[in-house]
Design a protein around this motif. Sequence first.
Motif, short mmCIF file in Angstrom:
data_model
loop_
_atom_site.label_atom_id
_atom_site.label_comp_id
_atom_site.label_asym_id
_atom_site.label_seq_id
_atom_site.Cartn_x
_atom_site.Cartn_y
_atom_site.Cartn_z
N GLN A 67 0.50 -1.05 0.25
CA GLN A 67 0.08 -0.04 0.25
C GLN A 67 1.47 1.36 -0.14
OE1 GLN A 67 -2.80 0.26 -0.51
NE2 GLN A 67 -3.01 -2.28 -0.55
N ILE A 68 2.02 0.98 0.56
CA ILE A 68 3.06 2.37 0.49
C ILE A 68 2.92 2.61 -0.52
CG2 ILE A 68 5.01 3.15 1.40
CD1 ILE A 68 4.81 1.72 4.08
N GLY A 69 3.83 1.37 -1.45
CA GLY A 69 4.06 1.66 -2.75
C GLY A 69 2.45 2.63 -3.77
N CYS A 70 1.60 1.99 -3.46
CA CYS A 70 0.67 2.72 -4.54
C CYS A 70 0.36 3.54 -3.43
CB CYS A 70 -0.81 1.51 -3.48
SG CYS A 70 -0.84 0.64 -4.69
N GLU A 112 6.93 -3.15 -1.89
CA GLU A 112 6.72 -1.54 -1.81
C GLU A 112 6.61 -1.04 -3.65
OE1 GLU A 112 9.47 0.74 0.12
OE2 GLU A 112 7.97 1.04 1.83
N LEU A 113 7.80 -2.57 -4.38
CA LEU A 113 8.04 -1.64 -5.90
C LEU A 113 6.87 -2.87 -6.59
CD1 LEU A 113 12.33 -2.43 -6.08
CD2 LEU A 113 10.96 -0.06 -6.94
N LEU A 114 6.74 -3.59 -5.80
CA LEU A 114 5.21 -4.04 -6.32
C LEU A 114 3.94 -3.19 -6.26
CD1 LEU A 114 5.68 -7.83 -5.86
CD2 LEU A 114 5.23 -6.92 -7.98
N GLY A 115 3.95 -2.40 -5.36
CA GLY A 115 2.69 -1.73 -5.25
C GLY A 115 2.86 -0.57 -6.49
N LEU A 116 3.93 0.08 -5.98
CA LEU A 116 4.32 1.09 -7.45
C LEU A 116 4.19 0.87 -8.67
CD1 LEU A 116 5.94 3.57 -7.65
CD2 LEU A 116 7.81 2.93 -7.54
N TRP A 117 4.46 -0.54 -8.96
CA TRP A 117 4.28 -1.22 -10.48
C TRP A 117 3.04 -1.89 -10.82
CZ3 TRP A 117 9.72 -3.08 -10.16
CH2 TRP A 117 10.79 -2.33 -10.42
N HIS A 118 1.96 -1.45 -10.03
CA HIS A 118 0.91 -2.55 -9.36
C HIS A 118 -0.03 -1.93 -10.91
CE1 HIS A 118 -1.08 1.13 -8.27
NE2 HIS A 118 -2.32 0.40 -8.67
N ASN A 119 -0.17 -1.06 -11.65
CA ASN A 119 -0.82 -1.08 -12.67
C ASN A 119 0.08 -1.24 -14.17
OD1 ASN A 119 -3.19 0.55 -11.27
ND2 ASN A 119 -1.81 2.66 -11.64
N ASP A 120 1.76 -1.49 -14.04
CA ASP A 120 2.39 -1.10 -15.23
C ASP A 120 2.51 -3.11 -15.27
OD1 ASP A 120 2.41 1.17 -15.86
OD2 ASP A 120 3.76 1.65 -14.51
N LEU A 121 2.41 -3.56 -14.68
CA LEU A 121 2.68 -5.37 -14.96
C LEU A 121 2.32 -5.81 -15.78
CD1 LEU A 121 2.94 -6.15 -10.92
CD2 LEU A 121 5.11 -5.27 -12.75
#
Length: 126
Positions: A67-70, A112-121
């Motif tokens: 969630q922090i990544g998001c 956190e990186l997965l949350g940051l990239w959750h729209n681009d995966l």
Amino acid sequence: MKKVLHKISEIVSIEFWHKLNQKSYMPIVFLAIFCIILSLLCSLAHLRKVWLVALIFLIFNSYISFQIGCLIDFHKLSKKWLLFFPIIFALMVTVHFAKYNYFFCLIYLCFELLGLWHNDLYQVRK
């Protein structure tokens, strides 16, 4: 003495917290502090190490780090904020927990990186 009491009343005032909550990075700070306090409280409540590692460190803190990544992506914050929660967690591990818990810092950074990239995966490139 009056100056000290005046400063304390300013900190306790609602206006101070309202100004503080307007910052875009404050949800990240509050989530990190909440996770650290929860981990320490569970440890101080003599929760068994297996339950502490499984429930708090693996499940709960991993979800919060996602969630922090998001939040970093949503608020368009600097990528430096990705290091905030793992560093705070590493400081807590240094003070109170065993050294093998440092591996969770890397796990939280990955979430956190997965949350940051959750729209681009899974987007199809054209």
